[in-house]
Design a protein around this motif. Structure first.
Motif, PDB file in Angstrom:
ATOM      1  N   HIS A 112      36.269  83.252  32.654  1.00 49.84           N
ATOM      2  CA  HIS A 112      34.902  82.902  33.048  1.00 49.84           C
ATOM      3  C   HIS A 112      34.477  83.701  34.283  1.00 49.84           C
ATOM      4  N   VAL A 113      33.170  83.783  34.424  1.00 47.66           N
ATOM      5  CA  VAL A 113      32.595  84.504  35.565  1.00 47.66           C
ATOM      6  C   VAL A 113      33.153  83.977  36.885  1.00 47.66           C
ATOM      7  N   ASP A 114      33.488  84.869  37.742  1.00 46.27           N
ATOM      8  CA  ASP A 114      33.963  84.539  39.100  1.00 46.27           C
ATOM      9  C   ASP A 114      35.309  83.836  39.144  1.00 46.27           C
ATOM     10  N   HIS A 115      36.003  83.807  38.071  1.00 45.43           N
ATOM     11  CA  HIS A 115      37.306  83.162  38.108  1.00 45.43           C
ATOM     12  C   HIS A 115      38.367  84.096  38.668  1.00 45.43           C
ATOM     13  N   GLY A 116      37.930  85.343  38.926  1.00 49.53           N
ATOM     14  CA  GLY A 116      38.838  86.257  39.620  1.00 49.53           C
ATOM     15  C   GLY A 116      39.466  87.324  38.732  1.00 49.53           C
ATOM     16  N   LYS A 117      38.805  87.712  37.689  1.00 45.04           N
ATOM     17  CA  LYS A 117      39.359  88.753  36.790  1.00 45.04           C
ATOM     18  C   LYS A 117      39.530  90.084  37.529  1.00 45.04           C
ATOM     19  N   THR A 118      38.414  90.489  38.137  1.00 48.69           N
ATOM     20  CA  THR A 118      38.460  91.778  38.839  1.00 48.69           C
ATOM     21  C   THR A 118      39.473  91.734  39.967  1.00 48.69           C
ATOM     22  N   SER A 119      39.447  90.609  40.674  1.00 45.06           N
ATOM     23  CA  SER A 119      40.379  90.465  41.804  1.00 45.06           C
ATOM     24  C   SER A 119      41.814  90.575  41.319  1.00 45.06           C
ATOM     25  N   LEU A 120      42.087  89.950  40.188  1.00 43.46           N
ATOM     26  CA  LEU A 120      43.451  89.962  39.671  1.00 43.46           C
ATOM     27  C   LEU A 120      43.867  91.380  39.245  1.00 43.46           C
ATOM     28  N   VAL A 178      48.774  81.832  39.776  1.00 44.74           N
ATOM     29  CA  VAL A 178      48.715  83.016  40.637  1.00 44.74           C
ATOM     30  C   VAL A 178      47.588  82.910  41.660  1.00 44.74           C
ATOM     31  N   SER A 179      47.628  83.809  42.584  1.00 47.01           N
ATOM     32  CA  SER A 179      46.507  83.953  43.511  1.00 47.01           C
ATOM     33  C   SER A 179      46.270  85.438  43.682  1.00 47.01           C
ATOM     34  N   ALA A 180      45.128  85.863  43.177  1.00 47.46           N
ATOM     35  CA  ALA A 180      44.791  87.289  43.292  1.00 47.46           C
ATOM     36  C   ALA A 180      44.568  87.625  44.757  1.00 47.46           C
ATOM     37  N   LYS A 181      44.010  86.681  45.412  1.00 49.61           N
ATOM     38  CA  LYS A 181      43.676  86.925  46.806  1.00 49.61           C
ATOM     39  C   LYS A 181      44.933  87.035  47.656  1.00 49.61           C
ATOM     40  N   LYS A 182      45.814  86.115  47.439  1.00 47.88           N
ATOM     41  CA  LYS A 182      47.028  86.079  48.276  1.00 47.88           C
ATOM     42  C   LYS A 182      48.202  86.828  47.612  1.00 47.88           C
ATOM     43  N   ILE A 202      46.506  80.976  35.934  1.00 53.25           N
ATOM     44  CA  ILE A 202      45.701  79.995  36.659  1.00 53.25           C
ATOM     45  C   ILE A 202      45.568  80.541  38.079  1.00 53.25           C
ATOM     46  N   ASN A 203      44.341  81.009  38.339  1.00 61.58           N
ATOM     47  CA  ASN A 203      44.085  81.768  39.574  1.00 61.58           C
ATOM     48  C   ASN A 203      43.590  80.854  40.710  1.00 61.58           C
ATOM     49  N   LYS A 204      43.605  81.465  41.835  1.00 58.86           N
ATOM     50  CA  LYS A 204      43.090  80.816  43.061  1.00 58.86           C
ATOM     51  C   LYS A 204      43.908  79.583  43.441  1.00 58.86           C
ATOM     52  N   ILE A 205      45.168  79.655  43.172  1.00 53.88           N
ATOM     53  CA  ILE A 205      45.977  78.481  43.509  1.00 53.88           C
ATOM     54  C   ILE A 205      46.174  78.347  45.032  1.00 53.88           C
ATOM     55  N   ASP A 206      45.703  79.406  45.691  1.00 48.61           N
ATOM     56  CA  ASP A 206      45.773  79.338  47.146  1.00 48.61           C
ATOM     57  C   ASP A 206      44.725  78.399  47.700  1.00 48.61           C
ATOM     58  N   LYS A 207      43.777  78.119  46.886  1.00 49.80           N
ATOM     59  CA  LYS A 207      42.674  77.284  47.368  1.00 49.80           C
ATOM     60  C   LYS A 207      43.125  75.823  47.505  1.00 49.80           C
ATOM     61  N   PRO A 208      42.571  75.213  48.507  1.00 52.84           N
ATOM     62  CA  PRO A 208      43.002  73.822  48.719  1.00 52.84           C
ATOM     63  C   PRO A 208      42.631  72.888  47.563  1.00 52.84           C
TER      64      PRO A 208
HETATM   65  N1  LIG Z   1      40.676  82.103  47.240  1.00 54.81           N
HETATM   66  C1  LIG Z   1      40.700  82.961  46.233  1.00 54.81           C
HETATM   67  N2  LIG Z   1      39.595  83.573  45.874  1.00 54.81           N
HETATM   68  C2  LIG Z   1      39.649  84.431  44.865  1.00 54.81           C
HETATM   69  C3  LIG Z   1      40.834  84.686  44.163  1.00 54.81           C
HETATM   70  N3  LIG Z   1      40.573  85.572  43.182  1.00 54.81           N
HETATM   71  C4  LIG Z   1      39.291  85.878  43.270  1.00 54.81           C
HETATM   72  N4  LIG Z   1      38.724  85.191  44.264  1.00 54.81           N
HETATM   73  C5  LIG Z   1      37.337  85.262  44.618  1.00 54.81           C
HETATM   74  O1  LIG Z   1      36.541  84.870  43.535  1.00 54.81           O
HETATM   75  C6  LIG Z   1      35.336  85.621  43.548  1.00 54.81           C
HETATM   76  C7  LIG Z   1      35.146  86.246  42.200  1.00 54.81           C
HETATM   77  O2  LIG Z   1      36.139  87.113  41.993  1.00 54.81           O
HETATM   78  P1  LIG Z   1      36.013  88.275  40.936  1.00 54.81           P
HETATM   79  O3  LIG Z   1      37.287  88.960  40.870  1.00 54.81           O
HETATM   80  O4  LIG Z   1      34.829  89.041  41.262  1.00 54.81           O
HETATM   81  O5  LIG Z   1      35.828  87.430  39.700  1.00 54.81           O
HETATM   82  P2  LIG Z   1      35.438  87.986  38.265  1.00 54.81           P
HETATM   83  O6  LIG Z   1      35.980  87.055  37.283  1.00 54.81           O
HETATM   84  O7  LIG Z   1      35.894  89.380  38.202  1.00 54.81           O
HETATM   85  O8  LIG Z   1      33.911  87.909  38.329  1.00 54.81           O
HETATM   86  P3  LIG Z   1      32.905  88.648  37.343  1.00 54.81           P
HETATM   87  O9  LIG Z   1      33.261  90.086  37.395  1.00 54.81           O
HETATM   88  O10 LIG Z   1      31.577  88.338  37.941  1.00 54.81           O
HETATM   89  O11 LIG Z   1      33.122  88.030  36.023  1.00 54.81           O
HETATM   90  C8  LIG Z   1      35.492  86.650  44.616  1.00 54.81           C
HETATM   91  O12 LIG Z   1      34.768  86.259  45.736  1.00 54.81           O
HETATM   92  C9  LIG Z   1      36.931  86.675  44.914  1.00 54.81           C
HETATM   93  O13 LIG Z   1      37.200  86.931  46.288  1.00 54.81           O
HETATM   94  C10 LIG Z   1      41.988  83.997  44.565  1.00 54.81           C
HETATM   95  O14 LIG Z   1      43.064  84.145  44.014  1.00 54.81           O
HETATM   96  N5  LIG Z   1      41.878  83.121  45.637  1.00 54.81           N
END
Ligand SMILES: Nc1nc2c(ncn2[C@@H]2O[C@H](COP(=O)(O)OP(=O)(O)OP(=O)(O)O)[C@@H](O)[C@H]2O)c(=O)[nH]1
Length: 896
Positions: A406-414, A540-544, A504-510
């Motif tokens: 889904h949008v913003d779930h962190g695909k690109t980040s991962l 996982v946590s893409a961010k961390k 399962i992303n963003k597990i770093d989040k509270p």
């Molecule tokens: N805390 C946290 N934030 C994350 C993580 N992964 C992604 N984010 C945040 O989530 C937001 C969306 O991340 P994207 O990677 O752009 O997500 P996306 O699924 O690629 O979004 P679209 O390209 O719009 O579909 C960004 O602000 C990232 O910083 C994570 O593992 N932890």
């Protein structure tokens, strides 16, 4: 009065019934058939000496020569003692008269024979009732003073050269000499001929040339004979032939006719058989009747052919390559094109003879006429796949992974995290580049990631038939859970039969709740392995950068389970992941090699393009010389920009590559034409008027694939119930002639997004009346198309290109602003006209020409090759090198 039947009469007279009938008619008795009855006294008339035969004319030429013309050749009789050829029809009581029946009725027969009778022996008369039927050459034969010459017309009887007749003639009794001087003189002839039962009068038409007495006669006869032979080949053979059999019985003198009298007697017997053969052959060749029959037969055969022609089963299969024109299909089925067009009209298709029919339509049409259609288009892919790899040639290959979610779930980040982590981990350096795919390494094993997140890219590839992805990583934000696009992604993956690994992303989040996500996923059949299921889920946590390695391990594990293998030792085959037109490098495409190994220098075909791999590089910008299975490489050297999802195939032969690409281009064009040109402008207009569905066809060209897809997508969304919008073709690169052709053929407008039409394409567009619209902002394009769609319902506007000028100087004029010092490259600049400012092929301004000056004077227009100053309305940001394009808007009803 006693009557007698004609046939009986004929028998009495020893004649053919037909001949008798003719003769009867000549004396004014009406007898139609052999069964007709005639008065008996007529018999007497008929029995009258031949000289009195009707149609016989006597003219005394000299005191002792009478020239007589007779239709039926009179019997000739000679007094053997006199040894003179003598025609004694007159005296012959039994009137042997004619013998060959067919001769008589034949009007064409040389009915008239000119006879010169030497009246020397007045009553030599017949010794035998029969007179040999001897027809001689036209030339008079002079036998000393007495000569009889008959001049049968050369055309002599087309009468059947009936061998029977010949035999009959041969049986005639010729007392000694008679008839033919040549023969006549011979003493043997009478003997032979005397056997003849039936008196036979020489029939002019059938008469053989009469030869003068061999030695005794003057040389003339010879000449005459020869002459005849030469002049009228058809006649002599027939006559000769008839004589032959008789000759065979003793009338040999005849045989040497051609050779001259002297040689005649001795040579005759030897020659005769041979001559007969020859003459028979001649007859076969020249006999007009025979010929006629033959011709008739031939004609009949021909007619039958045209009438009955029924193609064999094999001929009832029409082989086509994807498409076939109406005219060609009609031709192959042997029907009129108009009939085919009628059939198409019944099917609701208004087409012309040149219209290209697609395979399916051709099949339907052909079946109506009892034909089958076979598609024999060369399918390169099939050829390529035709040889399955032997198991021993297959080796393990890296998995290809796509990330969805889904949008913003962190695909690109991962994706980024994995890549960076990998780079940081000490991989080969270099500047990372976006090529649409990259590979990472874990424990010496590679994993390839497709760098285009989102299920749209995934489905778009699938829609093109490309099966690239081995494993899908489904990204679900632990703080958000399963969302609509998560569901979509699951469905797409399942539909494609691709296994899913959940990240399962963003597990770093509270507020991350991984357990809840797992629970939600159960609804979709994804049960975590720790819960007894078979779905692999990694938190996982893409961010961390948490658990990224674990995720990669899971991917490799899954790959092991799948036993992904490929044969690297063959020519490469792959799929285009991304492609663009690079200003410096030309067409650039990222190929994900799936089989074989791609090497620099390889020839290739990609979609409708061909080329040679000039250079390859990976996602880190490194030069690559070869790429094996599952390796993504950026390739330079293609002839054009392919579409994502196109199959890439390496070939050994450049020519073959080009041929296939050309064939595909033709096929593509034909297919597009076949698909889209079914409705002409007039039809469309009619449909609009009758309130039927309205279509607006659009071709989208852009500088990069992303823009093209975005514009295409936005335009498609404009479709309403009233007007349907079809993007019939889209691609990267300048607007080409092919695009204009397609647009012209399918009533289409072309939208150029940050691209310009090629000069030729521009000219063609003007000629064909194709509307090309150029944009640099999606919004503008969409707005304009919206207007255009409204224009379908009401009169609309159309742009007409006027000219182009290059800005070479920029002058700042106080209170007015910047003035562009221009040079008109082509066309003309018009004051107050519409203008567009192009910078690097991108439209940066569109408005009006507020001022147009030559030196210091205001002018209305400036033509090609002149310099001028141009001011743009409310626009000052003109720069050297920019292009000003002048155009005008025309109001044209329903002509978009
Ligand atoms: N805390 C946290 N934030 C994350 C993580 N992964 C992604 N984010 C945040 O989530 C937001 C969306 O991340 P994207 O990677 O752009 O997500 P996306 O699924 O690629 O979004 P679209 O390209 O719009 O579909 C960004 O602000 C990232 O910083 C994570 O593992 N932890």
């Amino acid at each position: 009065m006693t009557k007698i039947r004609v046939s009986s009469l004929a028998e009495q007279l020893g004649l053919e019934s037909r001949e008798v009938i003719t003769r009867l008619r000549e004396i004014g008795v009406d007898a139609k058939t052999a069964t007709s009855m005639v008065d008996e006294d007529v018999v007497k008339k008929l029995s009258v000496p031949q000289s009195k035969d009707s149609g016989t004319e006597e003219v005394r030429v000299t005191t002792n020569i009478i020239r007589r013309r007779a239709k039926a050749a009179p019997a000739v009789e000679e007094t053997p003692e006199v040894m003179v050829v003598h025609e004694a029809p007159v005296e012959v009581p039994p009137t042997p008269v004619v013998s060959a029946p067919p001769a008589q009725p034949a009007p064409s027969a040389p009915v008239e024979s000119e006879v010169v009778v030497a009246k020397v022996a007045p009553a030599p008369v017949i010794q035998e009732p029969s007179a040999p039927v001897v027809v001689d050459i036209p030339q008079p034969v002079v036998a000393k003073e007495e000569l009889v010459v008959e001049k049968p017309k050369p055309a002599v009887e087309p009468v059947k050269a009936n061998p029977n007749q010949a035999r009959i003639l041969g049986r005639m009794e010729i007392p000694g000499v008679t008839t033919r001087p040549t023969r006549v003189v011979t003493k043997e002839s009478p003997a032979t001929t005397s056997q003849t039962q039936r008196p036979a009068a020489p029939r002019p038409d059938q008469q053989a040339q009469r030869r003068p007495a061999p030695a005794s006669t003057s040389p003339e006869p010879d000449r005459s004979r020869m002459k005849q032979v030469q002049i009228a080949p058809a006649a002599p053979p027939a006559a000769d032939d008839r004589r032959k059999p008789g000759g065979g019985k003793g009338n040999g003198g005849y045989a040497d006719a051609n050779k001259g009298k002297k040689g005649a007697p001795p040579a005759k017997k030897k020659e005769q058989p041979r001559k007969n053969e020859i003459l028979e052959k001649r007859e076969r060749v020249f006999d007009p009747v025979y010929k006629g029959k033959k011709k008739g037969k031939e004609r009949a055969v021909e007619t039958r052919k045209t009438e009955i022609t029924v193609p064999k089963a094999i001929k009832r299969i029409i082989k086509i390559t994807e498409t076939i024109s109406v005219g060609e299909l009609a031709k192959r089925m042997g029907i009129k094109a108009t009939d085919l067009i009628k059939s198409l009209m019944k099917m609701g298709m208004m087409v012309t003879i040149n219209h290209a029919l697609d395979f399916d339509t051709a099949v339907i049409l052909a079946s109506e006429y009892g034909y089958e259609v076979e598609n024999v288009a060369v399918d390169l892919d099939e050829i390529h796949e035709s040889a399955p790899d032997a198991p021993e040639t297959l080796i393990k290959r890296p998995p290809v992974v796509t990330i969805m979610g889904h949008v913003d779930h962190g695909k690109t980040s991962l994706l980024d995290a994995i890549r960076e982590a990998n780079v940081i981990a000490g991989e080969a350096g270099g500047i990372t580049q976006h090529i649409g795919a990259y590979d990472v390494e874990l424990d010496g094993r590679k994993i390839t990631f497709l760098d285009t997140p989102g299920h749209e890219a995934f489905t778009a590839m699938r829609a093109r038939g490309a099966k690239v992805t081995d494993i899908v990583i489904l990204v679900v934000a632990a703080d958000d859970g399963v969302m609509p696009q998560t569901r979509e992604a699951i469905n797409h993956s399942k539909a494609a039969g691709v296994p899913i690994i959940v990240a399962i992303n963003k597990i770093d989040k509270p507020d991350a709740r991984a357990e809840r996500v797992k629970q939600e996923l159960m609804e979709f059949g994804l049960v975590a392995s720790e819960w007894g299921g078979d779905a692999t889920m990694v938190e996982v946590s893409a961010k961390k950068r948490l658990n990224l390695e674990e995720l990669l391990e899971m991917i490799l594990l899954q790959a092991d389970v799948m036993e992904l293998k490929a044969n690297p030792d063959k020519l490469a085959k792959g799929t285009i992941v991304e492609a663009k037109l690079d200003r410096g490098r030309g067409p650039v495409a990222t190929v994900l090699v799936q089989e074989g190994t791609l090497k620099t220098g390889d020839f290739c075909v990609v979609g409708i393009h061909s080329g040679r791999v000039r250079a390859m590089q990976n996602d880190r910008g490194e030069k690559v010389l070869e790429a094996g299975p599952s390796r993504p490489v950026e390739v330079i050297g293609l002839s054009g920009v392919p579409d994502a999802g196109d199959v890439f195939v390496s070939l050994k032969d450049e020519k073959q590559a080009k041929e296939i690409a050309t064939l595909r281009q033709i096929k593509q064009r034909e297919a597009e034409l076949a698909k889209h040109s079914k409705i002409t402008l007039e039809d469309l207009y009619k449909q609009i008027q009758s309130g039927e569905v309205k279509d607006l066809n659009v071709i989208v060209k852009g500088d990069v694939q992303g823009s093209v897809e975005a514009v295409g997508e936005s335009l498609r969304k404009l479709s309403t119930d009233a007007v349907r919008l079809n993007v019939i073709h889209s691609g990267v690169g300048a607007i080409t002639e092919t695009d204009v052709n397609l647009a012209a053929a399918s009533n289409t407008i072309i939208i150029g997004f940050s691209v310009r039409p090629e000069v030729k394409a521009q000219l063609m567009a003007e000629k064909e009346g194709v509307d090309i619209r150029l944009y640099s902002i999606i919004y503008d394009a969409v707005e304009d198309v919206k207007k255009a769609m409204e224009g379908l319902l009401a009169p609309t506007l159309r742009e007409k290109y006027l000219g182009r000028a290059e800005i070479r100087e920029v002058f700042s004029v106080p209170k007015i602003g910047n003035i562009a010092g221009c040079y008109v490259l082509d066309g003309k600049m018009v004051r107050n006209g519409q203008a567009r400012l192009l910078r690097d092929n991108v439209v940066v301004y569109e408005g009006k020409l507020s001022s147009l000056r030559r030196i210091k004077d205001d002018v209305k227009e400036v033509a090609t090759g002149y310099e001028c100053g141009i001011g743009l309305e409310n626009y000052n940001d003109v720069k050297i090198g920019d292009l000003i394009e002048a155009f005008e808007i025309e109001k044209i009803a329903t002509k978009l």
